[in-house]
Design an enzyme around this catalytic site. Structure first.
Site, PDB file in Angstrom:
ATOM      1  N   ARG A  62       0.827  -1.210   0.000  1.00 43.46           N
ATOM      2  CA  ARG A  62       0.000   0.000   0.000  1.00 43.46           C
ATOM      3  C   ARG A  62       0.858   1.256   0.000  1.00 43.46           C
ATOM      4  O   ARG A  62       0.509   2.265  -0.619  1.00 43.46           O
ATOM      5  CB  ARG A  62      -0.930  -0.012   1.224  1.00 43.46           C
ATOM      6  CG  ARG A  62      -1.894   1.146   1.264  1.00 43.46           C
ATOM      7  CD  ARG A  62      -3.046   0.895   2.229  1.00 43.46           C
ATOM      8  NE  ARG A  62      -4.016   1.985   2.181  1.00 43.46           N
ATOM      9  CZ  ARG A  62      -4.322   2.747   3.231  1.00 43.46           C
ATOM     10  NH1 ARG A  62      -3.760   2.516   4.404  1.00 43.46           N
ATOM     11  NH2 ARG A  62      -5.206   3.707   3.108  1.00 43.46           N
ATOM     12  N   ASN A  93      -3.213   9.430   4.609  1.00 36.57           N
ATOM     13  CA  ASN A  93      -2.055   8.556   4.770  1.00 36.57           C
ATOM     14  C   ASN A  93      -1.815   8.146   6.208  1.00 36.57           C
ATOM     15  O   ASN A  93      -0.993   7.274   6.470  1.00 36.57           O
ATOM     16  CB  ASN A  93      -0.795   9.264   4.244  1.00 36.57           C
ATOM     17  CG  ASN A  93      -0.674   9.097   2.744  1.00 36.57           C
ATOM     18  OD1 ASN A  93      -1.262   8.197   2.163  1.00 36.57           O
ATOM     19  ND2 ASN A  93       0.091   9.977   2.131  1.00 36.57           N
TER      20      ASN A  93
HETATM   21  C1  HEM Z   1      -9.093   1.338  -6.079  1.00 38.29           C
HETATM   22  C2  HEM Z   1      -9.084   2.264  -5.137  1.00 38.29           C
HETATM   23  C3  HEM Z   1      -8.604   2.026  -3.748  1.00 38.29           C
HETATM   24  C4  HEM Z   1      -9.234   2.438  -2.617  1.00 38.29           C
HETATM   25  C5  HEM Z   1     -10.517   3.248  -2.543  1.00 38.29           C
HETATM   26  C6  HEM Z   1      -8.456   1.963  -1.503  1.00 38.29           C
HETATM   27  C7  HEM Z   1      -8.766   2.205  -0.181  1.00 38.29           C
HETATM   28  C8  HEM Z   1      -8.187   1.562   0.879  1.00 38.29           C
HETATM   29  C9  HEM Z   1      -8.601   1.711   2.261  1.00 38.29           C
HETATM   30  C10 HEM Z   1      -9.675   2.661   2.757  1.00 38.29           C
HETATM   31  C11 HEM Z   1      -7.853   0.861   2.999  1.00 38.29           C
HETATM   32  C12 HEM Z   1      -7.948   0.623   4.509  1.00 38.29           C
HETATM   33  C13 HEM Z   1      -6.968   1.477   5.248  1.00 38.29           C
HETATM   34  C14 HEM Z   1      -7.127   1.338   6.733  1.00 38.29           C
HETATM   35  O1  HEM Z   1      -8.231   1.436   7.245  1.00 38.29           O
HETATM   36  O2  HEM Z   1      -6.112   1.128   7.415  1.00 38.29           O
HETATM   37  C15 HEM Z   1      -6.963   0.173   2.096  1.00 38.29           C
HETATM   38  C16 HEM Z   1      -6.047  -0.772   2.476  1.00 38.29           C
HETATM   39  C17 HEM Z   1      -5.139  -1.342   1.614  1.00 38.29           C
HETATM   40  N1  HEM Z   1      -4.967  -1.022   0.286  1.00 38.29           N
HETATM   41 FE1  HEM Z   1      -6.202   0.070  -0.843  1.00 38.29          FE
HETATM   42  N2  HEM Z   1      -7.380   1.265  -1.972  1.00 38.29           N
HETATM   43  C18 HEM Z   1      -7.419   1.289  -3.330  1.00 38.29           C
HETATM   44  C19 HEM Z   1      -6.479   0.749  -4.172  1.00 38.29           C
HETATM   45  C20 HEM Z   1      -5.349   0.091  -3.755  1.00 38.29           C
HETATM   46  C21 HEM Z   1      -4.230  -0.259  -4.591  1.00 38.29           C
HETATM   47  C22 HEM Z   1      -4.101   0.113  -6.062  1.00 38.29           C
HETATM   48  C23 HEM Z   1      -3.337  -0.923  -3.815  1.00 38.29           C
HETATM   49  C24 HEM Z   1      -1.983  -1.473  -4.176  1.00 38.29           C
HETATM   50  C25 HEM Z   1      -1.626  -1.868  -5.384  1.00 38.29           C
HETATM   51  C26 HEM Z   1      -3.920  -1.011  -2.497  1.00 38.29           C
HETATM   52  C27 HEM Z   1      -3.372  -1.694  -1.439  1.00 38.29           C
HETATM   53  C28 HEM Z   1      -3.929  -1.770  -0.189  1.00 38.29           C
HETATM   54  C29 HEM Z   1      -3.436  -2.652   0.857  1.00 38.29           C
HETATM   55  C30 HEM Z   1      -2.347  -3.693   0.705  1.00 38.29           C
HETATM   56  C31 HEM Z   1      -4.178  -2.364   2.000  1.00 38.29           C
HETATM   57  C32 HEM Z   1      -4.014  -2.992   3.390  1.00 38.29           C
HETATM   58  C33 HEM Z   1      -3.067  -2.133   4.185  1.00 38.29           C
HETATM   59  C34 HEM Z   1      -2.633  -2.728   5.511  1.00 38.29           C
HETATM   60  O3  HEM Z   1      -3.077  -3.814   5.899  1.00 38.29           O
HETATM   61  O4  HEM Z   1      -1.789  -2.092   6.171  1.00 38.29           O
HETATM   62  N3  HEM Z   1      -5.115  -0.364  -2.485  1.00 38.29           N
HETATM   63  N4  HEM Z   1      -7.186   0.619   0.824  1.00 38.29           N
END
Ligand code: HEM
Ligand SMILES: *[C@@H]1O[C@H](CO)[C@@H](O)[C@H](O)[C@H]1NC(C)=O
Ligand SMILES: *[C@@H]1O[C@H](CO)[C@@H](O)[C@H](O)[C@H]1NC(C)=O
Ligand SMILES: CC(=O)N[C@H]1CO[C@H](CO)[C@@H](O)[C@@H]1O
Length: 326
Positions: A62, A93
């Site tokens: 992420r 972030n």
């Molecule tokens: C398509 C639109 C996307 C939205 C709206 C989005 C939104 C989010 C949100 C809200 C979270 C939760 C954060 C939290 O509460 O801690 C999250 C987690 C995450 N996102 Fe996305 N994301 C998107 C695309 C992506 C992309 C393109 C990647 C990487 C290629 C990605 C990788 C991750 C990962 C790996 C997590 C887990 C993080 C953790 O466990 O520390 N996301 N995302």
């Protein structure tokens, strides 16, 4: 006649080379003579770090995404500011897990010990993001390198550059298109949600206050909605986070898409990829053919890694990933 032929042909070839140089900014094996073992060094640090905590995997992936979507893939997100006004301090972030930053800083230290001042933090983050996917069971691929580290990192420049979990398909496509990524790239990259955690606050609206007539989002599978309500009761501690892939949370696989088909997408921005007819065929394809997903994910990560990169003598090679050189 012969001479003239060579003139125009040679000119054409020269033009081709010049254009390719302008375009092919990054290359694989960029450090093959200056730091030939860089990928091995980073891999070892990532392995050790994952052995300590699995959060390293989603956190690093992420972090790479957020880095690339704000100021380009230039490690601007890694900068720490004494005033809490750097990119990482922006509201969007703040939920970035610390283990992603720690991975970059530790890998950089290990690389510096062998090749001081050669490898950018931006490249180290790109390599580490590629490695965590593979180490969690995802596809292996070569990462293009040659990025330089950015000189700007401001919280105020983050807003509007990252997608929100409430986005619909058009909003998702628009923000990815700004980064030269297609709808297919966007769907493939969303597959990263096969790993990692989300805080309850990021999707609670879908459980308790979706709309006046439907407090629970009707596109949510009812059994999954029940499960989420148990894990995330109303007004739960905002620090509570749950697995985003309820089936195989620690494996990088295409189960994310199978979940979407079953109404088990955690965010609206996940579920809409299946409910919107314009993206549904791609979700069906990725759910059924893991090879199609892997191929599309590699293509999309490669394109993501090119976003807004600094090359040549732009930017700098940071000594400490968390601080500008001067
Ligand atoms: C398509 C639109 C996307 C939205 C709206 C989005 C939104 C989010 C949100 C809200 C979270 C939760 C954060 C939290 O509460 O801690 C999250 C987690 C995450 N996102 Fe996305 N994301 C998107 C695309 C992506 C992309 C393109 C990647 C990487 C290629 C990605 C990788 C991750 C990962 C790996 C997590 C887990 C993080 C953790 O466990 O520390 N996301 N995302
Ligand atoms: C992983 O951790 C265990 C104990 O915590 C240790 O014995 C093992 O050597 C570690 N492996 C790696 C590759 O770091
Ligand atoms: C998108 O691609 C164009 C053409 O190659 C390039 O000029 C532009 O800088 C790219 N945008 C981003 C955000 O990388
Ligand atoms: C967009 C986002 O994630 N905002 C949150 C960032 O973190 C702060 C403090 O933890 C929250 O209040 C924001 O809602």
């Amino acid at each position: 006649m012969e001479k003239y032929y060579c003139k125009s042909l040679c000119f054409l070839i020269l033009m081709l080379i010049v254009t390719r140089m302008g375009e092919g900014q990054l290359i694989e094996n960029f450090y093959s003579s200056s730091c030939p073992n860089v990928e091995g060094i980073v891999r070892q640090v990532v392995l050790t770090k994952i052995n300590q905590t699995f959060v390293t995997v989603p956190a690093t992936l992420r972090l790479f995404f957020h880095d690339c979507f704000v100021e380009g893939c230039d490690a601007s997100v890694v900068i720490a500011s004494p005033n809490n006004d750097a990119e990482k301090d922006a509201p969007d972030n703040l939920s970035l897990a610390g283990d992603g930053f720690d991975t970059v800083v530790k890998a950089k230290q290990a690389v510096e010990a062998q090749c001081p001042g050669i490898v950018s933090c931006a490249d180290i983050l790109a390599i580490a993001a590629r490695d965590v996917v593979f180490l969690a069971g995802g596809p292996a691929y070569n990462m293009e390198l040659g990025r330089r580290d950015g000189l700007i990192s401001q919280a105020s420049r983050v807003a509007g550059n990252l997608p929100e979990p409430t986005f619909n398909l058009i909003q998702l496509n628009t923000i990815f298109a700004k980064n030269n990524l297609s709808q297919i790239d966007m769907i493939a990259l969303s597959g990263a949600h096969t790993l990692g955690f989300s805080h309850c606050t990021r999707f609670a609206n879908r459980l308790y206050s979706f709309s006046l007539s439907n407090p629970v989002d009707p596109t949510l599978n009812p059994t999954y909605a029940q499960q989420l309500m148990q894990e995330c009761p109303q007004n739960v501690d905002p620090q509570i986070a749950i697995n985003m892939d309820p089936v195989t949370p620690q494996t990088f696989d295409n189960v994310y898409y199978q979940n979407l088909v079953g109404g088990k997408g955690l965010f609206s921005s996940d579920q809409v990829l299946f409910t919107d007819p314009a993206s549904q065929p791609t979700v069906m394809d990725f759910a059924q053919n893991s090879g199609d997903f892997s191929g599309a994910f590699i293509t999309a990560m490669t394109k993501l890694g090119r976003v807004g990169v600094k090359i040549g003598n732009q930017g700098e090679i940071r000594m400490d990933c968390a601080a500008f050189n001067s």
